[in-house]
Write a protein that holds these residues in place. Structure first.
Motif, PDB file in Angstrom:
ATOM      1  N   GLY A 179      27.286  41.295  36.094  1.00 39.55           N
ATOM      2  CA  GLY A 179      27.632  42.092  37.264  1.00 39.55           C
ATOM      3  C   GLY A 179      28.487  43.291  36.917  1.00 39.55           C
ATOM      4  O   GLY A 179      28.814  44.101  37.775  1.00 39.55           O
ATOM      5  N   MET A 180      28.851  43.426  35.637  1.00 44.26           N
ATOM      6  CA  MET A 180      29.761  44.499  35.210  1.00 44.26           C
ATOM      7  C   MET A 180      30.947  44.588  36.170  1.00 44.26           C
ATOM      8  O   MET A 180      31.291  45.632  36.723  1.00 44.26           O
ATOM      9  CB  MET A 180      29.018  45.838  35.123  1.00 44.26           C
TER      10      MET A 180
ATOM     11  N   LEU B  70      38.175  40.837  43.111  1.00 45.44           N
ATOM     12  CA  LEU B  70      37.406  40.182  42.050  1.00 45.44           C
ATOM     13  C   LEU B  70      36.589  39.026  42.618  1.00 45.44           C
ATOM     14  O   LEU B  70      35.398  38.878  42.307  1.00 45.44           O
ATOM     15  CB  LEU B  70      38.365  39.684  40.968  1.00 45.44           C
ATOM     16  N   ALA B  71      37.221  38.222  43.464  1.00 44.98           N
ATOM     17  CA  ALA B  71      36.524  37.072  44.045  1.00 44.98           C
ATOM     18  C   ALA B  71      35.345  37.533  44.888  1.00 44.98           C
ATOM     19  O   ALA B  71      34.252  36.944  44.830  1.00 44.98           O
ATOM     20  CB  ALA B  71      37.494  36.251  44.889  1.00 44.98           C
TER      21      ALA B  71
ATOM     22  N   PHE C  35      27.826  38.741  43.555  1.00 45.95           N
ATOM     23  CA  PHE C  35      26.901  38.583  42.429  1.00 45.95           C
ATOM     24  C   PHE C  35      26.232  37.213  42.483  1.00 45.95           C
ATOM     25  O   PHE C  35      25.032  37.075  42.250  1.00 45.95           O
ATOM     26  CB  PHE C  35      27.654  38.759  41.113  1.00 45.95           C
ATOM     27  N   ALA C  36      27.032  36.184  42.813  1.00 48.52           N
ATOM     28  CA  ALA C  36      26.480  34.826  42.879  1.00 48.52           C
ATOM     29  C   ALA C  36      25.453  34.708  43.993  1.00 48.52           C
ATOM     30  O   ALA C  36      24.444  34.016  43.863  1.00 48.52           O
ATOM     31  CB  ALA C  36      27.614  33.822  43.090  1.00 48.52           C
ATOM     32  N   THR C  37      25.693  35.415  45.087  1.00 47.68           N
ATOM     33  CA  THR C  37      24.805  35.320  46.241  1.00 47.68           C
ATOM     34  C   THR C  37      23.538  36.151  46.057  1.00 47.68           C
ATOM     35  O   THR C  37      22.425  35.685  46.333  1.00 47.68           O
ATOM     36  CB  THR C  37      25.532  35.798  47.515  1.00 47.68           C
ATOM     37  N   ASN C  38      23.719  37.373  45.592  1.00 43.13           N
ATOM     38  CA  ASN C  38      22.597  38.316  45.577  1.00 43.13           C
ATOM     39  C   ASN C  38      21.970  38.525  44.206  1.00 43.13           C
ATOM     40  O   ASN C  38      20.919  39.148  44.096  1.00 43.13           O
ATOM     41  CB  ASN C  38      23.064  39.665  46.125  1.00 43.13           C
ATOM     42  N   GLY C  39      22.646  38.076  43.162  1.00 45.80           N
ATOM     43  CA  GLY C  39      22.103  38.260  41.827  1.00 45.80           C
ATOM     44  C   GLY C  39      22.337  39.661  41.310  1.00 45.80           C
ATOM     45  O   GLY C  39      22.919  40.507  42.007  1.00 45.80           O
ATOM     46  N   PRO C  40      21.855  39.935  40.090  1.00 43.70           N
ATOM     47  CA  PRO C  40      22.087  41.256  39.497  1.00 43.70           C
ATOM     48  C   PRO C  40      21.336  42.350  40.263  1.00 43.70           C
ATOM     49  O   PRO C  40      20.310  42.094  40.887  1.00 43.70           O
ATOM     50  CB  PRO C  40      21.549  41.097  38.073  1.00 43.70           C
ATOM     51  N   SER C  41      21.883  43.544  40.200  1.00 44.15           N
ATOM     52  CA  SER C  41      21.322  44.670  40.945  1.00 44.15           C
ATOM     53  C   SER C  41      21.760  45.961  40.273  1.00 44.15           C
ATOM     54  O   SER C  41      22.492  45.935  39.276  1.00 44.15           O
ATOM     55  CB  SER C  41      21.830  44.634  42.389  1.00 44.15           C
ATOM     56  N   VAL C  42      21.347  47.060  40.873  1.00 40.31           N
ATOM     57  CA  VAL C  42      21.784  48.357  40.356  1.00 40.31           C
ATOM     58  C   VAL C  42      23.305  48.440  40.380  1.00 40.31           C
ATOM     59  O   VAL C  42      23.931  48.934  39.449  1.00 40.31           O
ATOM     60  CB  VAL C  42      21.170  49.497  41.207  1.00 40.31           C
TER      61      VAL C  42
END
Lengths: 181, 355
Positions: free
Chosen positions: B176-177, B199-200, B206-213
């Protein structure tokens, strides 16, 4: 301090003068409602000092510039929390608002019904937790929307609704005394 | 609540307090200027220490800042003693009070031929290797120049503040950088945000939506397309609400943002495709120049926007190493707020490590 990011260019491209023209009157009204008009002048100036110093922290995706400014102002009001609560208690006890210039205060005292109502509201507001008072005055005086208040205070929308409901319930309960008194 | 008696009562109570008016803008602007000047004076106390570190670490020299000429700061120069700066500096346009080029140390080149060359160079440039458990370290060095609006001004098009050198480092979770707050940041939270909560929230997203732009990961980046149409759709989908700057400008900025966040994770094929995508935009310019002592190619898009009836201009840039093909810096070099920064990346074992 770093501004290597989109936030650096976000706050109206730094056009503080334009932001000031648009928001200072409303900010002054809000601050004056909490700490009086004299202190409000300082608070408005301090708000823009802080905005200028921290403009890289402004994130337009998290709220409007207006909400951001009200958030800063609210944080600054907290530094004068004692003055704010002391004034509310004094108004509740005596009917004279120490944050109002004397001649005006005298005029207020003359408005007996309104004064009695204000004393009850002041007493109730003095007892509110800080966060509820913030939300209530941002809603009632600054007339921000729920989402704007959430952005200003950096809290979830649900917390805004909850805090506002509780605060208004307390004020309404206090006002019932005017009906019974 | 349909019954607004409570709100009316509150307004009645505070109404007598609402006299007066906010101070006028010139008064506030003057206070800002005084505070800014005082703050700068305090900051520069640390500069000799910083300069000494630079001397030892880089074996370079330091010079008194002279933005407007090599020998004579002239009447437009910053007061002597205001700043000490490494010998490296931002590009010439950045120093100027207005966009008055041309500049002798900048070589204009054909942007489209250059992007084709850069795409070829990028083809063999890979991502950095981030082992499981490692973090990505990002080090940025650059310059910023902002504006302090003059009393009475309603819009400032040219920066009026001094050029400030800045250095910034951060440690990112490659999934998630996501930037990790340092102990110093956690110890002194800024007034409006809670670093731990931020941060949380980022991790939850990231946990919910996954990696992205917006939140890339090494695995996700490795599978990105090498086709310009697919990349365009990924970064700037058709039908997405546009800004006042227009679609072409928005796409350039989207690529700029993406590279500034995901550059170390990209394959050579994707990086090359991004440069080919940029070459599809009209009105680009490019120049060879040196920033922070590093030869780069600046690919630029100059745009305008009309806001509140006023036209604002801005030039965005991506700095690319012509040898490796990596994007090594970013900037915004016209208009009232300017920045220009070069970025280095590396994989490190723990927060606080730099190599």
């Amino acid at each position: 301090v770093t501004v290597f990011g989109t936030g650096a260019l976000g706050v109206g491209n730094g056009d503080l003068a334009d932001l000031y023209a648009r928001h200072a009157p409303q900010l002054h009204r809000y601050c004056a409602s909490r700490v009086g008009s004299v202190a409000a002048e300082d608070l408005v100036a301090e708000t823009f000092l802080a905005a200028h110093a921290n403009w890289q922290a402004f994130d337009s995706e998290r709220g409007t510039a207006q909400a951001w400014l009200f958030g800063i102002a609210t944080n600054l009001v907290h530094r004068r929390r004692r003055d704010e609560v002391r004034a509310l208690r004094a108004l509740a006890r005596t009917g004279v608002d120490p944050l109002v210039e004397e001649s005006h205060a005298e005029r207020v005292i003359a408005r007996t019904d309104a004064n009695r109502l204000s004393r009850l509201v002041a007493a109730a507001m003095a007892r509110l937790p800080d966060r509820q008072r913030d939300v209530l005055l941002l809603f009632a005086v600054a007339e921000l929307e729920y989402a704007e208040i959430a952005a200003a205070l950096d809290i979830p929308l649900g917390s805004v609704q909850s805090a506002l409901f509780r605060a208004r319930t307390r004020i309404r309960a206090a006002l019932k005394e005017t009906q019974h008194g | 609540m349909a019954d607004d008696r409570d709100l009316k009562a509150i307004r009645t109570m505070v109404e007598p307090r609402l006299g007066g008016a906010p101070p006028d803008w010139p008064t506030v602007a003057a206070r800002i200027e005084r505070k800014r000047t005082a703050g700068e004076a305090g900051r520069w106390i640390l500069i000799p220490v910083f300069a000494a570190v630079i001397l030892v670490a880089l074996g370079t020299t330091v010079l008194v800042l002279r933005w407007y000429g090599d020998s004579d700061p002239g009447p437009r120069g910053l007061p002597r003693g205001v700043a000490v700066e490494p010998t490296t500096s931002p590009s010439a346009e950045f120093r100027a009070p207005a966009d008055v080029g041309p500049y002798p140390d900048i070589e204009a080149v054909d942007p489209y031929a250059m992007l084709a060359d850069l795409a070829t160079a990028a083809q063999t440039s890979g991502p950095i290797t981030v082992a499981p458990g490692q973090l990505v370290y990002r080090h940025r060095v650059g310059w910023v120049r902002g504006s302090v609006p003059a009393p009475g001004a309603t819009l400032v098009q040219t920066p009026t503040g001094p050029v400030e050198y800045q250095e910034n480092e951060s440690w990112l979770d490659p999934s998630g950088m996501i930037e990790l707050p340092t102990p110093e940041v956690l110890a002194s939270p800024p007034p409006k945000s809670d670093p731990a909560a931020t941060l949380a929230a980022a991790r939850q997203n990231f946990a919910t939506n996954g990696p992205s732009v917006a939140q890339p990961s090494p695995q996700w980046a490795a599978q990105l397309p090498h086709d310009t149409a697919e990349l365009r759709n990924l970064l700037h989908p058709t039908g997405q609400p546009g800004s006042a700057w227009g679609d072409d400008h928005d796409l350039f900025v989207d690529v700029q943002d993406f590279l500034s966040n995901a550059e170390p994770l990209l394959t050579g094929g994707t990086r090359a495709a991004l440069y080919r995508l940029l070459a599809e935009l009209p009105n680009l310019t490019a120049a060879r120049l040196a920033i922070a002592g590093q030869p780069v190619v600046a690919v630029r898009y100059a745009g305008t926007a009309v806001k509140a009836g006023l036209t604002t201009a801005g030039t965005e840039e991506i700095l690319i190493d012509p040898t490796s093909g990596h994007a090594v810096g970013f900037g915004s070099i016209s208009g009232q707020a300017r920045y220009q920064a070069v970025v280095t990346w590396s994989a490190v074992n723990t927060l606080g490590d730099r190599q």
